[in-house]
Design an enzyme around this catalytic site. Structure first.
Site, PDB file in Angstrom:
ATOM      1  N   GLN A 248     -11.427 109.988  44.219  1.00 55.26           N
ATOM      2  CA  GLN A 248     -12.546 109.859  43.276  1.00 55.26           C
ATOM      3  C   GLN A 248     -12.213 108.887  42.139  1.00 55.26           C
ATOM      4  O   GLN A 248     -12.804 108.953  41.065  1.00 55.26           O
ATOM      5  CB  GLN A 248     -12.929 111.222  42.700  1.00 55.26           C
ATOM      6  CG  GLN A 248     -13.508 112.174  43.746  1.00 55.26           C
ATOM      7  CD  GLN A 248     -14.055 113.445  43.138  1.00 55.26           C
ATOM      8  OE1 GLN A 248     -15.119 113.464  42.530  1.00 55.26           O
ATOM      9  NE2 GLN A 248     -13.332 114.540  43.301  1.00 55.26           N
ATOM     10  N   ARG A 594     -21.532 115.015  46.072  1.00 54.85           N
ATOM     11  CA  ARG A 594     -22.396 115.612  45.030  1.00 54.85           C
ATOM     12  C   ARG A 594     -23.373 116.604  45.659  1.00 54.85           C
ATOM     13  O   ARG A 594     -23.988 117.403  44.951  1.00 54.85           O
ATOM     14  CB  ARG A 594     -23.226 114.534  44.305  1.00 54.85           C
ATOM     15  CG  ARG A 594     -22.475 113.449  43.538  1.00 54.85           C
ATOM     16  CD  ARG A 594     -21.415 113.974  42.627  1.00 54.85           C
ATOM     17  NE  ARG A 594     -20.128 113.958  43.294  1.00 54.85           N
ATOM     18  CZ  ARG A 594     -19.077 114.678  42.921  1.00 54.85           C
ATOM     19  NH1 ARG A 594     -19.170 115.482  41.886  1.00 54.85           N
ATOM     20  NH2 ARG A 594     -17.941 114.609  43.577  1.00 54.85           N
TER      21      ARG A 594
END
Length: 688
Positions: A248, A594
């Site tokens: 990430q 997400r």
């Protein structure tokens, strides 16, 4: 506390109960990293008996620090006399400097200047030095230098290109000015803290002994300066626990150095690594796509997310002809969700490039869907788009003084604030609209109030306006091409920090104009401007609304129903100079993770690209994520280095990469070491 430990999974508990020595908690998306970090802090204080004053926990935002402090204190059954120090890097720097800035011969009554103050000072210095460069770009470069621990003198010595020499001269003056006036900027909070600790061994030892247990959240986002600072703070004990996810790491463009997390175990001997791979957010099909995609990256530590929720709907692909059809199809899918009782706050649409929000904004408005745009301005509220609209309004109505004032010096024509004020006053005294006064002053019908040079610039502006007005009445199809050739608005924005994004927005607008003309050959400029006004004047809806946002802005958030648009080559992944395929892939991984239950990835056959409609290929990421079978989609490896990166060599020192080319298993870099250009293999240099 035992009950709390029982609530953890084995990996989380292993991380919490590790006390001494360096530890890397490799925490996958949705794996409960905050829970692990706060429980570990509570464990150290409430079970091990560590004095809260001997702990230091660092985060990147005040909000994260506040939430983590609150959660940790709730976990500690015994009341503590004072809370542990849990703050941002920069807040720690501020606290440290208040006590120790005297080591640099400065008073602790210093004042912090914000980014606006910084730009104002740079603007003044640039004017003094007669340097005409973009102020935001200069400010960004100075920030990069400070976060790379490069002094003004070193930058000045090593600068080779003319523009960078100019920036170096401003950097020297800028730093001297803020020191003379006992000011510190945001970057100084860390740079000066590092400098003091590095130059004062006894104070470094004392500070390191004080903070016996240091924890860092979002470690993948740290830069070179933060890494060096942490090394000094933990130098006496190595009790440094960092939490992060190399998959990430998406902020390389603003200085984050992914090598900090990739090489943590090498930098800190006896490092313990704990992987948090159980994901509590997403279903199996979503995680399968995320895992399959990210495995194509070569520079990663490696982990595989496992779903705690289990099975769920398959990842959906939405294929549309163009962006208007895409927005309409998404809007219809969202309407079905809302009719079934879904909370609008659980629905989001993400994009890689800000310009893609325009079609969504218009499509949702037409369908009557309430939406909120997070982390950015609406398309028609962006400065570069307002500039174009102001030009068009002047072409439509030259007596629109408000619009004329906005564009009279964009791009720069040497018409400064003082000159504009003189022209305004003269026009007011003559009781004439601004445009008419300028026209008459050029013709010598009224007295001029500005220099000959400025009069010539105004004359050229009016000639271009008249030329474009003629084009409007004769050839609307080619008007926008002539407009850019005449006004060169892109040149005004190209040097800015976010210049690429702004130019993409301009191209999106140009393409939209061309498309509107193609669809309606009888369209007038007034009609086009009126349509835009209806779009841009929509009320901003904040409550009970669908979220539209960039993937960068969505990091750390989660949604039950998620749509990701623009899965096409050149849009996502973003291609071209400066793009990094591995970071683009990490962005894809962040976007996918997400989603909690429903994920729809969208792609189109044609979209505006650089101002023109173009047939485009679907994104390679769809193939790499295992969602489509297409042998034409290539798996791409990208250099960890790119043009423009600062690097350090053991012998040649600091240089800037000018080119990166594949050479066997690594890359051959052309590096400029202060005028001495060398071709060096990438394994022999370190990114700064």
């Amino acid at each position: 506390m035992e009950t709390l430990l029982e609530a953890l999974n084995p990996s989380q508990r292993e991380a919490v109960e590790h006390i001494d020595g360096p530890m890397l908690i490799l925490a996958g998306a949705g794996s409960g990293k905050t829970k692990t970090l706060t429980t570990r802090l509570a464990y150290l204080i409430g079970v091990v008996g560590i004095d809260p004053a001997n702990t230091l926990t660092l985060t990147f935002t005040n909000k994260a620090a506040s939430q983590m402090r609150e959660r940790a204190l709730k976990l500690i059954s015994n009341e503590v006399s004072y809370p542990p120090l849990l703050c941002t890097f920069h807040k720690f720097g501020l606290l440290f400097l208040k006590f120790h800035i005297d080591k640099l011969g400065r008073s602790n009554a210093f004042v912090i200047i914000d980014s606006d103050d910084k730009k104002r000072l740079i603007r003044t210095l640039a004017k003094e030095l007669k340097i005409d460069l973009n102020i935001a770009f200069i400010a960004s470069e100075i920030s990069k230098y400070k976060n790379s621990l490069l002094s003004p003198e070193l930058v000045l010595e090593k600068a080779e290109l003319p523009d960078y020499k100019k920036i170096a001269n401003i950097y020297v003056k800028y730093q001297a000015n803020i020191e003379e006036n006992n000011l510190v900027d945001f970057d100084d909070l860390l740079m000066l803290t590092y400098q003091i600790l590095n130059e004062n061994p006894e104070l470094r030892k004392e500070t390191s002994h004080r903070y016996q247990y240091i924890m860092v959240d979002e470690y993948q986002d740290t830069n070179e300066l933060q890494f060096q600072l942490l090394s000094l703070l933990s130098s006496e004990h190595n009790n440094l626990c960092v939490v992060g996810d190399d998959d990430q790491s998406i902020y390389g463009w603003r200085g984050a150095n992914i090598r900090n997390i990739l090489e943590f175990a090498n930098n800190f001997e006896t490092c313990k690594t704990v992987k948090l791979e159980t994901n509590y957010r997403s279903t199996e099909p979503i995680l399968k796509a995320a895992n399959t995609l990210i495995e194509h990256n070569s520079t990663r530590l490696g982990k595989k997310l496992i779903s705690h929720k289990g099975t769920g709907p398959e990842v959906q692909l939405l294929h549309s002809l163009d962006e208007s059809m895409e927005a309409k199809a998404i809007a219809q899918e969202i309407q079905k969700l809302l009719e079934s009782g879904t909370d609008p706050d659980e629905i989001a649409v993400l994009y890689r490039i800000n310009a893609l929000s325009r079609s969504l904004e218009e499509g949702f408005t037409k369908e009557g869907l309430g939406f909120k745009l997070i982390g950015g301005m609406r398309f028609y509220e962006r400065a570069e788009i307002k500039d174009i609209i102001s030009y068009l309004r002047v072409l439509s109505n030259p007596h629109d003084d408000f619009s004329l004032l906005r564009i009279i010096n964009k791009p720069k024509r040497g018409i400064g604030k003082t000159s504009i004020e003189k022209i305004q006053k003269a026009a007011f005294d003559a009781q004439l609209p601004l445009y008419t006064y300028i026209e008459k002053s050029i013709a010598g019908e009224v007295a001029g109030v500005v220099s000959k040079k400025i009069t010539t610039a105004l004359q050229e502006l009016l000639q271009n306006i008249k030329l474009l007005q003629e084009a409007l009445s004769s050839d609307l199809g080619n008007f926008i091409t002539l407009f850019e050739e005449s006004m060169k608005l892109k040149d005004h924005y190209v040097g800015m920090v976010d210049g690429i994004d702004r130019i993409l927005n301009i191209d999106e607008f140009y393409g939209y104009f061309r498309d509107a003309v193609n669809k309606n050959p009888d369209l007038s400029l007034d009609g086009f401007l009126n349509d835009i006004s209806l779009q841009s004047d929509q009320d901003q809806i904040e409550e009970d609304a669908i979220t539209i946002m960039s993937i960068h802005a969505a990091k750390g958030l989660e949604f039950e129903h998620l749509f990701v648009i623009g899965l096409e080559e050149e849009f996502f992944p973003l291609l071209g100079e400066g793009s990094n395929m591995e970071e683009e892939r990490r962005l894809g991984y962040v976007a996918i993770t997400r989603a909690k239950s429903d994920l729809t990835l969208c792609y189109v056959d044609s979209r505006f690209y650089k101002g023109r409609r173009k047939m485009i290929d679907k994104s390679r990421f769809l193939g790499e994520a295992g969602l489509i079978q297409d042998t034409s989609l290539k798996i791409t490896k990208q250099a960890a280095f790119k043009k423009g990166d600062l690097v350090k060599h053991k012998i040649f020192g600091i240089g800037r990469v000018q080119a990166a080319n594949k050479s066997g298993k690594e890359y051959k870099l052309l590096i400029n070491f202060g005028g001495n250009k060398k071709e060096i293999l990438s394994s022999f240099v370190q990114s700064i």
